[in-house]
Enzyme design. Structure first.
Site, PDB file in Angstrom:
ATOM      1  N   ASP A  42       0.877  -1.170   0.000  1.00 21.73           N
ATOM      2  CA  ASP A  42       0.000   0.000   0.000  1.00 21.73           C
ATOM      3  C   ASP A  42       0.908   1.211   0.000  1.00 21.73           C
ATOM      4  OD1 ASP A  42      -2.841   0.706  -0.095  1.00 21.73           O
ATOM      5  OD2 ASP A  42      -2.320   1.960   1.611  1.00 21.73           O
TER       6      ASP A  42
ATOM      7  N   PHE B 286       3.830   5.931 -13.432  1.00 21.52           N
ATOM      8  CA  PHE B 286       2.371   5.973 -13.275  1.00 21.52           C
ATOM      9  C   PHE B 286       2.017   6.935 -12.145  1.00 21.52           C
ATOM     10  CE2 PHE B 286       1.606   3.451  -9.362  1.00 21.52           C
ATOM     11  CZ  PHE B 286       2.868   2.893  -9.176  1.00 21.52           C
ATOM     12  N   GLY B 287       0.730   7.077 -11.911  1.00 20.18           N
ATOM     13  CA  GLY B 287       0.252   7.872 -10.777  1.00 20.18           C
ATOM     14  C   GLY B 287       0.811   9.285 -10.751  1.00 20.18           C
ATOM     15  N   TYR B 288       1.424   9.652  -9.634  1.00 22.49           N
ATOM     16  CA  TYR B 288       1.926  11.011  -9.421  1.00 22.49           C
ATOM     17  C   TYR B 288       3.364  11.207  -9.921  1.00 22.49           C
ATOM     18  CZ  TYR B 288      -2.214  11.240  -6.447  1.00 22.49           C
ATOM     19  OH  TYR B 288      -3.508  11.208  -5.989  1.00 22.49           O
TER      20      TYR B 288
ATOM     21  N   LYS C 256      14.266   4.769 -11.684  1.00 24.34           N
ATOM     22  CA  LYS C 256      13.209   4.867 -10.660  1.00 24.34           C
ATOM     23  C   LYS C 256      13.257   3.631  -9.761  1.00 24.34           C
ATOM     24  CE  LYS C 256       8.339   4.917  -9.566  1.00 24.34           C
ATOM     25  NZ  LYS C 256       6.947   4.660  -9.953  1.00 24.34           N
TER      26      LYS C 256
HETATM   27  P1  ITT Z   1      -3.561  -2.053  -5.496  1.00 23.02           P
HETATM   28  O1  ITT Z   1      -4.232  -1.584  -4.240  1.00 23.02           O
HETATM   29  O2  ITT Z   1      -4.374  -3.034  -6.268  1.00 23.02           O
HETATM   30  O3  ITT Z   1      -2.145  -2.525  -5.251  1.00 23.02           O
HETATM   31  P2  ITT Z   1      -3.676   0.749  -6.189  1.00 23.02           P
HETATM   32  O4  ITT Z   1      -3.274   1.545  -7.381  1.00 23.02           O
HETATM   33  O5  ITT Z   1      -5.073   0.920  -5.657  1.00 23.02           O
HETATM   34  O6  ITT Z   1      -3.376  -0.800  -6.489  1.00 23.02           O
HETATM   35  P3  ITT Z   1      -2.703   1.783  -3.655  1.00 23.02           P
HETATM   36  O7  ITT Z   1      -3.991   1.517  -2.987  1.00 23.02           O
HETATM   37  O8  ITT Z   1      -1.445   1.392  -2.947  1.00 23.02           O
HETATM   38  O9  ITT Z   1      -2.624   1.014  -5.069  1.00 23.02           O
HETATM   39  O10 ITT Z   1      -2.657   3.308  -4.090  1.00 23.02           O
HETATM   40  C1  ITT Z   1      -1.483   3.793  -4.491  1.00 23.02           C
HETATM   41  C2  ITT Z   1      -1.701   5.042  -5.320  1.00 23.02           C
HETATM   42  O11 ITT Z   1      -0.644   5.937  -4.956  1.00 23.02           O
HETATM   43  C3  ITT Z   1      -1.533   4.716  -6.787  1.00 23.02           C
HETATM   44  O12 ITT Z   1      -2.758   4.477  -7.434  1.00 23.02           O
HETATM   45  C4  ITT Z   1      -0.817   5.972  -7.301  1.00 23.02           C
HETATM   46  O13 ITT Z   1      -1.746   6.987  -7.584  1.00 23.02           O
HETATM   47  C5  ITT Z   1       0.013   6.418  -6.088  1.00 23.02           C
HETATM   48  N1  ITT Z   1       1.367   5.810  -6.168  1.00 23.02           N
HETATM   49  C6  ITT Z   1       1.861   4.767  -5.455  1.00 23.02           C
HETATM   50  N2  ITT Z   1       3.101   4.453  -5.820  1.00 23.02           N
HETATM   51  C7  ITT Z   1       3.414   5.309  -6.799  1.00 23.02           C
HETATM   52  C8  ITT Z   1       4.556   5.488  -7.612  1.00 23.02           C
HETATM   53  O14 ITT Z   1       5.610   4.692  -7.525  1.00 23.02           O
HETATM   54  N3  ITT Z   1       4.533   6.469  -8.504  1.00 23.02           N
HETATM   55  C9  ITT Z   1       3.465   7.282  -8.633  1.00 23.02           C
HETATM   56  N4  ITT Z   1       2.341   7.166  -7.933  1.00 23.02           N
HETATM   57  C10 ITT Z   1       2.308   6.191  -7.017  1.00 23.02           C
END
Ligand code: ITT
Length: 199
Positions: A71, A150-152, A173
């Site tokens: 998480d 991905f994400g942020y 990374k």
């Molecule tokens: P799972 O719970 O199925 O593993 P999830 O995407 O819902 O997938 P999380 O609940 O851990 O995962 O939420 C993590 C969020 O935080 C993710 O969707 C991204 O927006 C952000 N995040 C986490 N790690 C990241 C990374 O390495 N780079 C960029 N954003 C990240």
């Protein structure tokens, strides 16, 4: 000598790809789909630890197999640690571009742009839980930049680098990230993967 089989309890294909690259052929890594699980596990916890634990316990209860979950999220100092555990759905949607825009918008006019990514991994091995944590510190850019990751990633610039996570190569990374730090701790705990199994 047999290789350890571990299920990674995630529905996030990017995380799976990163973690696969980190463990190489040290373990046999299975996805939730590989074990026939397509459930979206409800993350009802208020901390990374709780949510990581909820995900790994869910898989262990259903399949009685060694597994781990991650998480993770972005914690921004001037936003009192937000989006934190709400990172995946900060704006109410799972759309990364919308979520990172909300962070940029909330930071407008705030001089303190310090932030960190954090991961907590919950590993369940022979029914026993072990936690591993990793964090990487940096700053939030004023505009997104880069297309990798991905994400942020497009708004996060790790300290000591002039590029965002989304501008760095996957290899770079994966050398310095919060997830890499937590994974390294887990891999070391597991003895670099060469675990003797009796069967
Ligand atoms: P799972 O719970 O199925 O593993 P999830 O995407 O819902 O997938 P999380 O609940 O851990 O995962 O939420 C993590 C969020 O935080 C993710 O969707 C991204 O927006 C952000 N995040 C986490 N790690 C990241 C990374 O390495 N780079 C960029 N954003 C990240």
């Amino acid at each position: 000598m047999m290789k350890k089989i571990l299920v990674f309890a995630t529905n996030n294909a990017h995380k799976l790809e990163e973690v696969q690259a980190m463990v190489g052929d040290k373990f046999i890594l299975k996805s939730m789909a590989d074990v026939g699980c397509n459930d979206d596990i409800p993350e009802t916890g208020t901390t990374f630890e709780e949510n990581a634990s909820i995900k790994s316990q869910y898989i262990y209860r259903a399949f009685k197999i060694d597994c781990f979950a991650d998480d993770s999220g972005l914690e921004v100092e001037a936003l009192n640690g937000e989006p934190g555990v709400y990172s995946a759905r900060y704006s109410g949607t799972r759309d990364s571009a919308t979520n990172l825009q909300l962070v940029l918008q909330k930071l407008e006019g705030k001089p303190n742009r310090k932030a960190n990514f954090r991961t907590v991994i919950s590993l369940i091995l022979d029914g026993e839980e072990h936690l591993f944590e990793g964090a990487v510190y940096g700053t939030i850019r004023t505009e997104p930049s880069g297309a990798a990751g991905f994400g942020y990633d497009p708004i996060f610039q790790p300290d000591g680098h002039s590029q965002t996570f989304a501008e760095l190569s996957a290899e770079e990374k994966n050398r310095i990230s919060h997830r890499a730090i937590a994974m390294e701790k887990m891999v070391n705990f597991l003895g670099n993967g060469s675990i003797e199994l009796l069967e």
